[in-house]
Scaffold this active site. Sequence first.
Site, PDB file in Angstrom:
ATOM      1  N   GLN A   1       0.832  -1.212   0.000  1.00  0.00           N
ATOM      2  CA  GLN A   1       0.000   0.000   0.000  1.00  0.00           C
ATOM      3  C   GLN A   1       0.864   1.258   0.000  1.00  0.00           C
ATOM      4  O   GLN A   1       0.489   2.281  -0.596  1.00  0.00           O
ATOM      5  CB  GLN A   1      -1.002  -0.020   1.166  1.00  0.00           C
ATOM      6  CG  GLN A   1      -0.404  -0.112   2.565  1.00  0.00           C
ATOM      7  CD  GLN A   1      -0.169  -1.554   3.022  1.00  0.00           C
ATOM      8  OE1 GLN A   1      -0.045  -2.464   2.208  1.00  0.00           O
ATOM      9  NE2 GLN A   1      -0.105  -1.757   4.336  1.00  0.00           N
TER      10      GLN A   1
ATOM     11  N   ASN B   1      10.160  -6.320   1.910  1.00  0.00           N
ATOM     12  CA  ASN B   1       9.872  -7.755   1.864  1.00  0.00           C
ATOM     13  C   ASN B   1       9.293  -8.146   0.500  1.00  0.00           C
ATOM     14  O   ASN B   1       9.288  -7.342  -0.438  1.00  0.00           O
ATOM     15  CB  ASN B   1       8.929  -8.135   3.016  1.00  0.00           C
ATOM     16  CG  ASN B   1       7.571  -7.436   2.905  1.00  0.00           C
ATOM     17  OD1 ASN B   1       7.204  -6.923   1.833  1.00  0.00           O
ATOM     18  ND2 ASN B   1       6.834  -7.399   4.002  1.00  0.00           N
TER      19      ASN B   1
ATOM     20  N   GLN C   1      28.307 -11.028   7.001  1.00  0.00           N
ATOM     21  CA  GLN C   1      27.362 -11.169   5.905  1.00  0.00           C
ATOM     22  C   GLN C   1      26.331 -12.241   6.242  1.00  0.00           C
ATOM     23  O   GLN C   1      25.132 -12.068   6.030  1.00  0.00           O
ATOM     24  CB  GLN C   1      28.120 -11.560   4.623  1.00  0.00           C
ATOM     25  CG  GLN C   1      27.570 -10.989   3.367  1.00  0.00           C
ATOM     26  CD  GLN C   1      27.365  -9.488   3.450  1.00  0.00           C
ATOM     27  OE1 GLN C   1      26.321  -9.011   3.072  1.00  0.00           O
ATOM     28  NE2 GLN C   1      28.318  -8.726   3.971  1.00  0.00           N
TER      29      GLN C   1
ATOM     30  N   HIS D   1      23.090 -11.550   8.265  1.00  0.00           N
ATOM     31  CA  HIS D   1      21.981 -10.775   7.698  1.00  0.00           C
ATOM     32  C   HIS D   1      20.746 -11.637   7.463  1.00  0.00           C
ATOM     33  O   HIS D   1      19.622 -11.195   7.665  1.00  0.00           O
ATOM     34  CB  HIS D   1      22.383 -10.175   6.344  1.00  0.00           C
ATOM     35  CG  HIS D   1      22.968  -8.801   6.453  1.00  0.00           C
ATOM     36  ND1 HIS D   1      22.251  -7.739   6.895  1.00  0.00           N
ATOM     37  CD2 HIS D   1      24.212  -8.329   6.169  1.00  0.00           C
ATOM     38  CE1 HIS D   1      23.020  -6.658   6.895  1.00  0.00           C
ATOM     39  NE2 HIS D   1      24.211  -6.985   6.464  1.00  0.00           N
TER      40      HIS D   1
ATOM     41  N   GLU E   1      14.642   3.284 -44.948  1.00  0.00           N
ATOM     42  CA  GLU E   1      13.791   2.695 -43.903  1.00  0.00           C
ATOM     43  C   GLU E   1      12.303   2.919 -44.196  1.00  0.00           C
ATOM     44  O   GLU E   1      11.450   2.640 -43.351  1.00  0.00           O
ATOM     45  CB  GLU E   1      14.175   3.268 -42.529  1.00  0.00           C
ATOM     46  CG  GLU E   1      15.580   2.837 -42.096  1.00  0.00           C
ATOM     47  CD  GLU E   1      15.956   3.239 -40.669  1.00  0.00           C
ATOM     48  OE1 GLU E   1      15.158   3.950 -40.023  1.00  0.00           O
ATOM     49  OE2 GLU E   1      17.033   2.832 -40.219  1.00  0.00           O
TER      50      GLU E   1
ATOM     51  N   HIS F   1       9.925  11.431 -42.368  1.00  0.00           N
ATOM     52  CA  HIS F   1      11.241  11.730 -41.792  1.00  0.00           C
ATOM     53  C   HIS F   1      12.105  12.441 -42.832  1.00  0.00           C
ATOM     54  O   HIS F   1      12.724  13.474 -42.558  1.00  0.00           O
ATOM     55  CB  HIS F   1      11.962  10.438 -41.356  1.00  0.00           C
ATOM     56  CG  HIS F   1      11.468   9.840 -40.079  1.00  0.00           C
ATOM     57  ND1 HIS F   1      10.210   9.333 -39.933  1.00  0.00           N
ATOM     58  CD2 HIS F   1      12.089   9.654 -38.875  1.00  0.00           C
ATOM     59  CE1 HIS F   1      10.064   8.862 -38.694  1.00  0.00           C
ATOM     60  NE2 HIS F   1      11.194   9.042 -38.039  1.00  0.00           N
TER      61      HIS F   1
END
Lengths: 435, 435
Positions: B191, B214, B259, B262, B415, B420
């Site tokens: 949210q 998370n 490490q 954690h 092209e 263009h």
Amino acid sequence: MPQFLDHADADFETRFTALLNAKREDSPDVDATVADIIAQVRTHGDAAVIDLTAKFDRLTLTPATLAITDAEVDAAIATVNAADRAALELAADRIRAYHARQLPADDSWTDDTGATLGWRWTPVSAAGLYVPGGLASYPSSVLMNAIPAKVAGVQRLAITVPTPDGILNPLVLLAARLAGVDEIYRIGGAQAIAALAYGTETIPPVDKITGPGNAFVAAAKRRVFGKVGIDMIAGPSEILVIADADNDPDWIALDLLSQAEHDESAQSLLITTDAALGRKVAQAVETHLQTLERRAIAGASWRDFGAVITVPDLATAAALSNRIAPEHLELMVADPTKLSEQITHAGAIFLGAWTPEAIGDYVGGPNHVLPTARSARFSSGLSVMDFVKRTTLAQMTPDALRAIGPAAETLATSESLQAHGLSVTARLNKLNRKT
Amino acid sequence: MPQFLDHADADFETRFTALLNAKREDSPDVDATVADIIAQVRTHGDAAVIDLTAKFDRLTLTPATLAITDAEVDAAIATVNAADRAALELAADRIRAYHARQLPADDSWTDDTGATLGWRWTPVSAAGLYVPGGLASYPSSVLMNAIPAKVAGVQRLAITVPTPDGILNPLVLLAARLAGVDEIYRIGGAQAIAALAYGTETIPPVDKITGPGNAFVAAAKRRVFGKVGIDMIAGPSEILVIADADNDPDWIALDLLSQAEHDESAQSLLITTDAALGRKVAQAVETHLQTLERRAIAGASWRDFGAVITVPDLATAAALSNRIAPEHLELMVADPTKLSEQITHAGAIFLGAWTPEAIGDYVGGPNHVLPTARSARFSSGLSVMDFVKRTTLAQMTPDALRAIGPAAETLATSESLQAHGLSVTARLNKLNRKT
């Protein structure tokens, strides 16, 4: 006809907001199909890629013919006429010169504690460039994607380009050659993205994949993101022209149409301080739409998503432009540099009436792969930076650790990360024993 | 015990590849839940955010109490002790000094055709930083995310931090104050991401969202990507230590554990030229695991994903390291600078035995938000660059257009993009009429 909005109208804010939020693209949900194709390629490698190419491109390949050989490239590019070759070479040279200035600098310094800090940039080792087949197979896009990678120092640059029915595009191959591409595979679709990301017996995996593609390619790129890096997922193209009264309506009309002809979902907007000019531009667009080769596409884009907006002054134009965050922004005003200083969000700015956006698509030098769908608020066009990454460097001395180590111990304790603190404490203890 | 690998063993390549490809994380599929939460916030705004906060955080809010007031921040940070405050201030100062050097430079030049080319960097206008609640609510991460944004020039920087049962974290609020954060909302989860991306009556939308979270937060960031920019989706943390024989096994053990503590999915690796040192380090790890506060987590990480790898020389160590592309790399060798020159892929390098990785987590200066899961092959840690974007600039003169316009016409024709070409032709025609 496009929409006409006037900043003075009571309903302007409502209509402008609706224009900003207009959903221009309906992406088909091809995710399940793409997931299945990726799984096939991961499991069966070359065999899956060959099967899928037979199915989608009506082309029978073997592991030995997945790659287009140098001899095939030589033969194809020998058919390119001199004018096309010279134009591509000019484009390649100018794109290379522009992007060479983007190489970021390493840095290293020693601070007042004696700690040496800095960073170093290194190129991505291997990159893959997806080139669409068929009508949207643009040699200019090959240059725009491949040259920044090579300028960055990418050692191995592979292209995948589908060749339905086996037909090669000589200009695409020439662009690849000029850009220094190392490998070219005649495969496309989600199977090409999967092969680049995960590798097959014949195609070694890459670390980063860029380049445009259809809904299947876009979905495949989203799915392999994380396993490899990807560039942005581009939406339909957009142009915003800001023009004062002193302009040729025909030039503006053609600039708007050069965006509209890309795609029915493209968007061409004009903001002008002169309502009369706005009307003349709209008339000129209608005139050109009667003869333009791609009039069906350009007409649909202009009718459905085009708009002419009248504003009282250029400051208002700049403020609206910043809310739009356009991919391409032309400033066709007397002092474009001054106006550009008020622009905070835009992919690329084209300053003055002598700089049509099409110059930027081909030969200007800056990249034509730019953020769409208002994402210029938070992202940039493709560049050398997309093919390098930064490693940060830190080296403490005993004195530096003495100076800043205790703060690290304190913060580690406050975050309940005991081993973090102890790793500093063990070193400080040795220093304290010595003194 | 962790795995022991020796480069000389016949099965080394097989085992090393398995180590590289080990899947360390099982992300729960929360995408449907997250899609529903985002839809609720888009439809009902504040009311949805308030309902979801009551449900998930057991906290009753009103639109007026969504934001944490300056007075509340003042009261909370008055409770912070002097040592914690001084440590956070030192960290903030050092992080700011390091990141100030990252501000990229604008460029502008005129080429030999008379065309003026260049680019300009501008900050993202508004950014949102997600800060997790509970145990993973790290004030150091607030500094690492917020300071680069403010150095970049982000005008409006908002934080969301869930406060389950209404409990504020004074250190998080102090870090936000030190970093110059402008708004703080006591909301979290998907949210909060939805509110930042789409805005509510009370919370204006932002352009870019960064910060850890998370599985729900990660899924929400993936979903709002495109509407706003996001930073990387971080995986579990990793460290690789390369050590020669002349090292204190205890220091290395603590660095590996810093490490491992954690996350059970974290990975700690040692590559050493000295097998005996490797055994001593493993023994030291076991000793520390008997007393470490987070021994359950660190022990699981070390047992499941830890490894000690013996190599014949440092060149082999560097080559293996480049295949790993570690998030954190410690070079505990006699000449770490020389060895660092062989490293092509790493998020952050810590040079020499006096530079434990924990220094980089807190007070070194470089960012601690770094690429995980081998993504240092193609991406970089968080920096000022994540909060700026580049607008390219091009201005043709009549002479420049005369020089390069014809090549653009040629390429546009090749092209099949007629408008263009015509947008260039119309201008060249005017020049030709004049001459």
